[in-house]
Design a protein around this motif. Structure first.
Motif, mmCIF file in Angstrom:
data_model
loop_
_atom_site.group_PDB
_atom_site.id
_atom_site.type_symbol
_atom_site.label_atom_id
_atom_site.label_comp_id
_atom_site.label_asym_id
_atom_site.label_seq_id
_atom_site.Cartn_x
_atom_site.Cartn_y
_atom_site.Cartn_z
ATOM 1 N N SER A 202 -4.374 5.650 -2.943
ATOM 2 C CA SER A 202 -3.931 4.270 -2.736
ATOM 3 C C SER A 202 -3.608 4.080 -1.256
ATOM 4 O O SER A 202 -3.570 5.042 -0.485
ATOM 5 C CB SER A 202 -2.687 3.986 -3.580
ATOM 6 N N ASN A 203 -3.350 2.851 -0.868
ATOM 7 C CA ASN A 203 -2.973 2.579 0.522
ATOM 8 C C ASN A 203 -1.667 3.285 0.883
ATOM 9 O O ASN A 203 -1.493 3.729 2.017
ATOM 10 C CB ASN A 203 -2.839 1.078 0.761
ATOM 11 N N LEU A 204 -0.753 3.390 -0.071
ATOM 12 C CA LEU A 204 0.512 4.081 0.169
ATOM 13 C C LEU A 204 0.273 5.564 0.465
ATOM 14 O O LEU A 204 0.874 6.124 1.386
ATOM 15 C CB LEU A 204 1.441 3.916 -1.032
ATOM 16 N N ILE B 196 -2.442 6.862 1.728
ATOM 17 C CA ILE B 196 -3.074 6.940 3.049
ATOM 18 C C ILE B 196 -2.025 6.821 4.150
ATOM 19 O O ILE B 196 -2.040 7.571 5.128
ATOM 20 C CB ILE B 196 -4.172 5.865 3.192
ATOM 21 N N LYS B 197 -1.077 5.904 3.997
ATOM 22 C CA LYS B 197 -0.009 5.751 4.999
ATOM 23 C C LYS B 197 0.868 7.008 5.067
ATOM 24 O O LYS B 197 1.259 7.436 6.153
ATOM 25 C CB LYS B 197 0.870 4.539 4.680
ATOM 26 N N GLU C 60 -1.045 9.597 6.978
ATOM 27 C CA GLU C 60 -1.060 9.291 8.412
ATOM 28 C C GLU C 60 0.253 9.692 9.078
ATOM 29 O O GLU C 60 0.255 10.255 10.173
ATOM 30 C CB GLU C 60 -1.338 7.804 8.629
ATOM 31 N N LEU D 175 -11.340 10.584 4.070
ATOM 32 C CA LEU D 175 -11.551 9.865 2.817
ATOM 33 C C LEU D 175 -13.017 9.970 2.434
ATOM 34 O O LEU D 175 -13.897 9.775 3.267
ATOM 35 C CB LEU D 175 -11.159 8.397 2.968
ATOM 36 N N LYS E 151 -12.031 6.564 -4.343
ATOM 37 C CA LYS E 151 -11.839 7.355 -3.131
ATOM 38 C C LYS E 151 -11.115 8.659 -3.446
ATOM 39 O O LYS E 151 -10.217 8.707 -4.274
ATOM 40 C CB LYS E 151 -11.037 6.569 -2.102
ATOM 41 N N SER F 183 10.401 3.194 3.391
ATOM 42 C CA SER F 183 9.633 1.959 3.346
ATOM 43 C C SER F 183 10.531 0.864 3.902
ATOM 44 O O SER F 183 11.636 0.646 3.408
ATOM 45 C CB SER F 183 9.230 1.640 1.910
ATOM 46 N N GLY G 78 6.842 -1.491 7.486
ATOM 47 C CA GLY G 78 5.932 -0.500 6.921
ATOM 48 C C GLY G 78 6.631 0.833 6.718
ATOM 49 O O GLY G 78 7.850 0.937 6.808
#
Length: 129
Positions: free
Chosen positions: A30-32, A34-35, A38, A51, A58, A104, A108
Motif C-alpha cells: 500500500s502507499n503507507l 511504501i512511505k 522510504e 516495486l 504490486k 503519522s 505525512g
C-alpha cells in the motif's frame, strides 16, 4: 476481522532478520508501506528496495541493512503531542538516540527526530531499530 498490514509488514521484516537473511519480498503493498520503506531507507535500515508489478498487484522487494534489528507496529495508535515524544521514546526504543519512532502527522509520515525539529505531534505508527 481487519488485517493490520503495517504490523504484518514489520513483523515480516523482523522475522527475515531473525532467520539471518537480508533480502525479502512482501505482498500486498500500500502507499503507507511504501512511505514506511522510504523512511527506513532514509534512516539507513534498508539498503535498497524496488516495486515489482505482478498479476496479483504490486510486490516490494527489500534488501535489509546491517543496522536493522527489529521493527514493530505500535498498537493502539497513540496520539502524541510534541512534549510527550520523549516518554514514548523511552518506552519503545532500547537506548537514547538508538532507533526511530514513526509518526503519522498532518505533514505525512515522519520520524520522532523530525517531529522534534518541527515541534509537531501525531499518531504513533511504528518503531524501528
Amino acid at each position: 476481522m481487519a488485517r493490520d498490514i503495517v504490523a504484518d509488514f514489520l513483523s515480516h521484516l523482523t522475522n527475515v532478520r531473525r532467520k539471518g537473511e537480508d533480502k525479502t519480498a512482501f505482498f500486498p503493498v500500500s502507499n503507507l508501506i511504501i512511505k514506511l520503506v522510504e523512511i527506513m531507507k532514509r534512516e539507513g535500515y534498508i539498503k535498497n528496495y524496488r516495486l515489482v508489478d505482478s498479476s496479483r498487484g504490486k510486490i516490494i522487494e527489500i534488501e535489509l541493512s546491517e543496522y536493522f534489528n527489529e521493527a514493530n507496529a505500535i498498537k493502539p495508535r497513540f496520539p502524541v503531542e510534541y512534549s510527550e515524544l520523549e516518554k514514548y521514546e523511552k518506552r519503545y526504543l532500547p537506548a537514547l538516540n538508538f532507533g526511530r519512532l514513526i509518526l503519522s502527522t498532518s505533514k505525512g509520515l515522519i520520524t520522532n527526530r523530525e517531529a522534534k525539529e518541527q515541534k509537531i505531534g501525531g499518531v504513533l505508527i511504528a518503531y524501528v531499530y
